[in-house]
Design a protein around this motif. Structure first.
Motif, PDB file in Angstrom:
ATOM      1  N   UNK A  10       0.859  -1.183   0.000  1.00 41.95           N
ATOM      2  CA  UNK A  10       0.000   0.000   0.000  1.00 41.95           C
ATOM      3  C   UNK A  10       0.889   1.224   0.000  1.00 41.95           C
ATOM      4  N   UNK A  11       0.405   2.281  -0.670  1.00 38.91           N
ATOM      5  CA  UNK A  11       1.187   3.504  -0.748  1.00 38.91           C
ATOM      6  C   UNK A  11       0.238   4.705  -0.754  1.00 38.91           C
ATOM      7  N   UNK A  12       0.682   5.798  -0.129  1.00 38.97           N
ATOM      8  CA  UNK A  12      -0.096   7.034  -0.123  1.00 38.97           C
ATOM      9  C   UNK A  12      -0.110   7.654  -1.506  1.00 38.97           C
ATOM     10  N   UNK A  13      -1.270   8.175  -1.896  1.00 38.54           N
ATOM     11  CA  UNK A  13      -1.377   8.917  -3.150  1.00 38.54           C
ATOM     12  C   UNK A  13      -1.356  10.418  -2.901  1.00 38.54           C
ATOM     13  N   UNK A  14      -2.202  10.888  -1.972  1.00 40.77           N
ATOM     14  CA  UNK A  14      -2.386  12.330  -1.805  1.00 40.77           C
ATOM     15  C   UNK A  14      -1.656  12.931  -0.610  1.00 40.77           C
ATOM     16  N   UNK A  15      -1.245  12.124   0.363  1.00 40.58           N
ATOM     17  CA  UNK A  15      -0.617  12.681   1.573  1.00 40.58           C
ATOM     18  C   UNK A  15       0.647  13.470   1.235  1.00 40.58           C
ATOM     19  N   UNK A  16       1.512  12.908   0.428  1.00 38.18           N
ATOM     20  CA  UNK A  16       2.734  13.605   0.041  1.00 38.18           C
ATOM     21  C   UNK A  16       2.578  14.415  -1.235  1.00 38.18           C
ATOM     22  N   UNK A  17       1.371  14.405  -1.795  1.00 34.37           N
ATOM     23  CA  UNK A  17       1.107  15.084  -3.065  1.00 34.37           C
ATOM     24  C   UNK A  17      -0.283  15.730  -2.988  1.00 34.37           C
ATOM     25  N   UNK A  18      -0.445  16.768  -2.133  1.00 33.34           N
ATOM     26  CA  UNK A  18      -1.774  17.340  -1.901  1.00 33.34           C
ATOM     27  C   UNK A  18      -2.412  17.971  -3.143  1.00 33.34           C
ATOM     28  N   UNK A  19      -1.621  18.283  -4.155  1.00 32.71           N
ATOM     29  CA  UNK A  19      -2.195  18.874  -5.365  1.00 32.71           C
ATOM     30  C   UNK A  19      -2.794  17.821  -6.302  1.00 32.71           C
ATOM     31  N   UNK A  20      -2.623  16.535  -5.981  1.00 33.58           N
ATOM     32  CA  UNK A  20      -3.144  15.460  -6.831  1.00 33.58           C
ATOM     33  C   UNK A  20      -4.666  15.426  -6.730  1.00 33.58           C
ATOM     34  N   UNK A 133      -1.441   7.341 -12.829  1.00 37.73           N
ATOM     35  CA  UNK A 133      -0.792   8.485 -13.461  1.00 37.73           C
ATOM     36  C   UNK A 133      -1.475   9.760 -12.979  1.00 37.73           C
ATOM     37  N   UNK A 134      -0.688  10.791 -12.675  1.00 35.26           N
ATOM     38  CA  UNK A 134      -1.239  12.121 -12.412  1.00 35.26           C
ATOM     39  C   UNK A 134      -1.790  12.611 -13.747  1.00 35.26           C
ATOM     40  N   UNK A 135      -3.104  12.782 -13.848  1.00 33.32           N
ATOM     41  CA  UNK A 135      -3.727  13.101 -15.129  1.00 33.32           C
ATOM     42  C   UNK A 135      -3.488  14.545 -15.561  1.00 33.32           C
ATOM     43  N   UNK A 136      -2.921  15.361 -14.688  1.00 32.32           N
ATOM     44  CA  UNK A 136      -2.591  16.740 -15.053  1.00 32.32           C
ATOM     45  C   UNK A 136      -1.166  16.811 -15.609  1.00 32.32           C
ATOM     46  N   UNK A 137      -0.202  16.209 -14.889  1.00 32.66           N
ATOM     47  CA  UNK A 137       1.208  16.291 -15.302  1.00 32.66           C
ATOM     48  C   UNK A 137       1.632  15.126 -16.198  1.00 32.66           C
ATOM     49  N   UNK A 138       0.786  14.085 -16.275  1.00 32.60           N
ATOM     50  CA  UNK A 138       1.065  12.837 -17.011  1.00 32.60           C
ATOM     51  C   UNK A 138       2.228  12.036 -16.407  1.00 32.60           C
ATOM     52  N   UNK A 139       2.603  12.344 -15.170  1.00 28.26           N
ATOM     53  CA  UNK A 139       3.666  11.610 -14.488  1.00 28.26           C
ATOM     54  C   UNK A 139       3.105  10.311 -13.907  1.00 28.26           C
ATOM     55  N   UNK A 167      -7.138  11.048   3.371  1.00 30.81           N
ATOM     56  CA  UNK A 167      -6.231  10.979   2.214  1.00 30.81           C
ATOM     57  C   UNK A 167      -6.576   9.760   1.375  1.00 30.81           C
ATOM     58  N   UNK A 168      -6.082   9.740   0.124  1.00 29.77           N
ATOM     59  CA  UNK A 168      -6.273   8.587  -0.753  1.00 29.77           C
ATOM     60  C   UNK A 168      -4.996   7.749  -0.780  1.00 29.77           C
TER      61      UNK A 168
END
Length: 192
Positions: A10-20, A133-139, A167-168
């Motif tokens: 399991x891994x955090x999606x939004x905790x370390x990336x609040x702009x996601x 994938x971050x759908x804004x940055x495509x990363x 968080x997600x």
């Protein structure tokens, strides 16, 4: 650089990336040499689940016959009937801010269309993966390669995103099922 996961991680999606806010779930696969006379038609789907692990209505099942959730939070980008070509075979877009508050998690599955008639199983599928994938940055943020752990299964719960303390997070599941889409649907409370 994407985080590469193993089954059960399991891994955090939004905790370390609040702009996601918007993610793309890419699912891909290849088929092994097969002489059964049918194309392999694998289908990705998303089940939006409440706290009890079930859909709240049949509309919470997003797949090739219901491409967009009524909230606008989950959209299937279309059915790929052959899986031919490189890259993602099917994609599902998620707008995290639009996911209804009563939805605790979203499970992503892949099933083999008409598997029983065509005598096809996930034992004949290789190089299956899910990526986030971050759908804004495509990363590409996360990638989970399923490996070759399947034999007679006709459906796989590949992974899920879920809420945890506001968080997600993402969970790499990789759990095989027999009975295809109908068995999965019943498990999640969809009227099949």
């Amino acid at each position: 650089m994407a985080v590469s996961l193993r089954k059960g991680q399991k891994v955090d999606l939004t905790k370390g990336n609040p702009s996601l806010k918007k993610i793309l779930i890419g699912l891909g696969w290849d088929t092994n040499k097969y002489d059964g006379g049918f194309d392999f038609d694998l289908d990705a789907a998303a089940f939006l689940l409440g706290a009890n692990g079930k859909v709240t209505s049949d509309e919470d099942f997003v797949f090739y016959n219901n491409l967009k959730h009524k909230s606008g939070s989950v959209e299937h980008m279309g059915d790929n009937l052959t899986g031919a070509g490189e890259g993602d075979d099917e994609e599902i877009k998620i707008d995290l801010e639009k996911v209804p508050a009563n939805i605790e998690k979203i499970d992503f599955t892949v099933t083999i269309y008409d598997a029983e008639t065509r005598k096809q199983t996930f034992g004949q599928v290789s190089n299956a993966y899910i990526r986030v994938v971050d759908d804004v940055t495509q990363q590409e943020l996360i990638r989970y390669d399923l490996g070759e752990d399947f034999s007679v299964e006709t459906a796989v719960v590949v992974g899920e995103i879920y809420r945890h303390n506001g968080e997600w997070k993402f969970n790499a599941i990789g759990s095989g099922w027999s009975g295809g889409l109908a068995a999965l649907g019943k498990n999640y409370g969809v009227n099949v």
